[in-house]
Scaffold this active site. Structure first.
Site, PDB file in Angstrom:
ATOM      1  N   SER A   1       0.846  -1.195   0.000  1.00  8.70           N
ATOM      2  CA  SER A   1       0.000   0.000   0.000  1.00  8.70           C
ATOM      3  C   SER A   1       0.882   1.246   0.000  1.00  8.70           C
ATOM      4  O   SER A   1       2.077   1.164   0.324  1.00  8.70           O
ATOM      5  CB  SER A   1      -0.856  -0.012   1.266  1.00  8.70           C
TER       6      SER A   1
ATOM      7  N   TYR B   1      -3.406  -0.170   9.941  1.00  9.50           N
ATOM      8  CA  TYR B   1      -3.218  -0.519   8.527  1.00  9.50           C
ATOM      9  C   TYR B   1      -1.800  -0.183   8.075  1.00  9.50           C
ATOM     10  O   TYR B   1      -1.127  -0.995   7.429  1.00  9.50           O
ATOM     11  CB  TYR B   1      -4.259   0.261   7.717  1.00  9.50           C
TER      12      TYR B   1
HETATM   13  C1  GCO Z   1      -6.756   5.347   3.366  1.00  8.09           C
HETATM   14  C2  GCO Z   1      -6.874   4.385   2.204  1.00  8.09           C
HETATM   15  C3  GCO Z   1      -5.583   3.745   1.865  1.00  8.09           C
HETATM   16  C4  GCO Z   1      -5.789   2.835   0.682  1.00  8.09           C
HETATM   17  C5  GCO Z   1      -4.591   2.304  -0.002  1.00  8.09           C
HETATM   18  C6  GCO Z   1      -3.554   3.314  -0.361  1.00  8.09           C
HETATM   19  O1  GCO Z   1      -7.607   5.319   4.218  1.00  8.09           O
HETATM   20  O2  GCO Z   1      -5.820   6.171   3.359  1.00  8.09           O
HETATM   21  O3  GCO Z   1      -7.823   3.429   2.447  1.00  8.09           O
HETATM   22  O4  GCO Z   1      -5.031   3.171   2.965  1.00  8.09           O
HETATM   23  O5  GCO Z   1      -6.647   1.791   1.022  1.00  8.09           O
HETATM   24  O6  GCO Z   1      -4.053   1.200   0.645  1.00  8.09           O
HETATM   25  O7  GCO Z   1      -2.482   2.662  -0.957  1.00  8.09           O
END
Ligand code: GCO
Length: 264
Positions: free
Chosen positions: A145, A158
């Site tokens: 990501s 995340y």
């Molecule tokens: C966020 C997005 C990101 C994307 C993606 C970016 O909330 O900033 O959801 O996290 O999902 O992974 O590369």
């Protein structure tokens, strides 16, 4: 001419391949010749995935297995070996996100994201690597990501998981490169999917969501990515064309990471 991107006869497994990015990648790998397997954690997604592949003219082998459950993953890999063959290409795509300010986030919610986005890829890679070593080759593609590199408000879990996934990628490369296994990552930029739909929702007055405008101005390409934008890079990393590319994260982001952003 010998096509170095051809995947004919290769067995590919895309985790979370029933919809969205996983589905687009599954379709792309199958169109490049691979025998496609996918899994998802629920029966409902499995059925929707099977139907979608069928409608697209792809003969997919679907499985219900939760990537965070090592026993279920091992059983699935054994079934795939029996029914389709040894997995040549693993795409660790299954993932989830929780957008919660860090100080409001429970430890349980943090751990859940880490489990799906980081422990899941570890479990799946661990399950396919022994047979890849025995076969003499293997490709593992981890869907990373922007958040493997950058942080932002609300995505602490995340970003931690995706940063970890980048390092797991480099570590698999380090540990198994000698066994002719290439492990690379794809780092999608901001892609128009269901997961990012809340960030693109129109405002009550019909105007763009502020995050939507922000991403468009941050992206040299001037648009959100489409799931199809990820297909070519994935086929490349799954194919013989990338046999000396290892431990690399290929960002497919319309240029976001190269750009400091517009002066306000
Ligand atoms: C966020 C997005 C990101 C994307 C993606 C970016 O909330 O900033 O959801 O996290 O999902 O992974 O590369």
């Amino acid at each position: 001419m010998n096509n170095m991107f051809d995947l004919t006869g290769k067995v590919a497994l895309v985790t979370g391949g029933a919809h969205s990015i996983g589905f687009a990648l599954g379709l792309g790998l199958a169109k490049a010749g691979a025998k496609l397997c996918f899994n998802c954690s629920s029966r409902g997604s499995y059925e929707r995935g099977m139907k979608a592949y069928e409608e697209a003219g792809v003969e997919a082998h679907g499985y219900v297995a939760d990537v965070t459950d090592e026993k279920a993953v091992k059983e699935m890999i054994a079934k795939i070996e029996e029914e389709v063959g040894v997995v040549d290409i693993l795409v660790n795509n299954a993932g989830c996100i929780a957008r919660v300010p860090m100080t409001d986030m429970s430890v349980e919610d943090f751990e859940k994201v880490i489990k799906v986005d980081l422990v899941g890829p570890f479990i799946c890679a661990k399950a396919v690597i022994p047979a890849m070593i025995e076969k003499g080759h293997g490709k593992i593609i981890n869907i990373c990501s922007m958040m493997s590199e950058l942080g932002r408000e609300t995505v602490s879990a995340y970003a931690s998981a995706k940063g970890g996934l980048k390092m797991l990628t480099k570590n698999i490369c380090s540990e198994f490169g000698g066994a002719n296994i290439q492990c690379n990552g794809i780092g999608p930029g901001y892609i128009a999917t269901q997961q990012t739909a809340p960030l693109r929702e129109r405002q009550a007055d019909g105007s763009r969501h502020p995050f939507d405008s922000f991403i468009i101005s941050k992206t040299p390409a001037g648009r959100w990515g489409e799931t199809e934008d990820l297909v070519g890079p994935t086929v490349f990393l799954a194919s013989d064309a990338s046999n000396f590319v290892n431990g690399h994260i290929l960002y497919v982001d319309g240029g976001i990471l190269a750009y400091i952003g517009k002066q306000p």
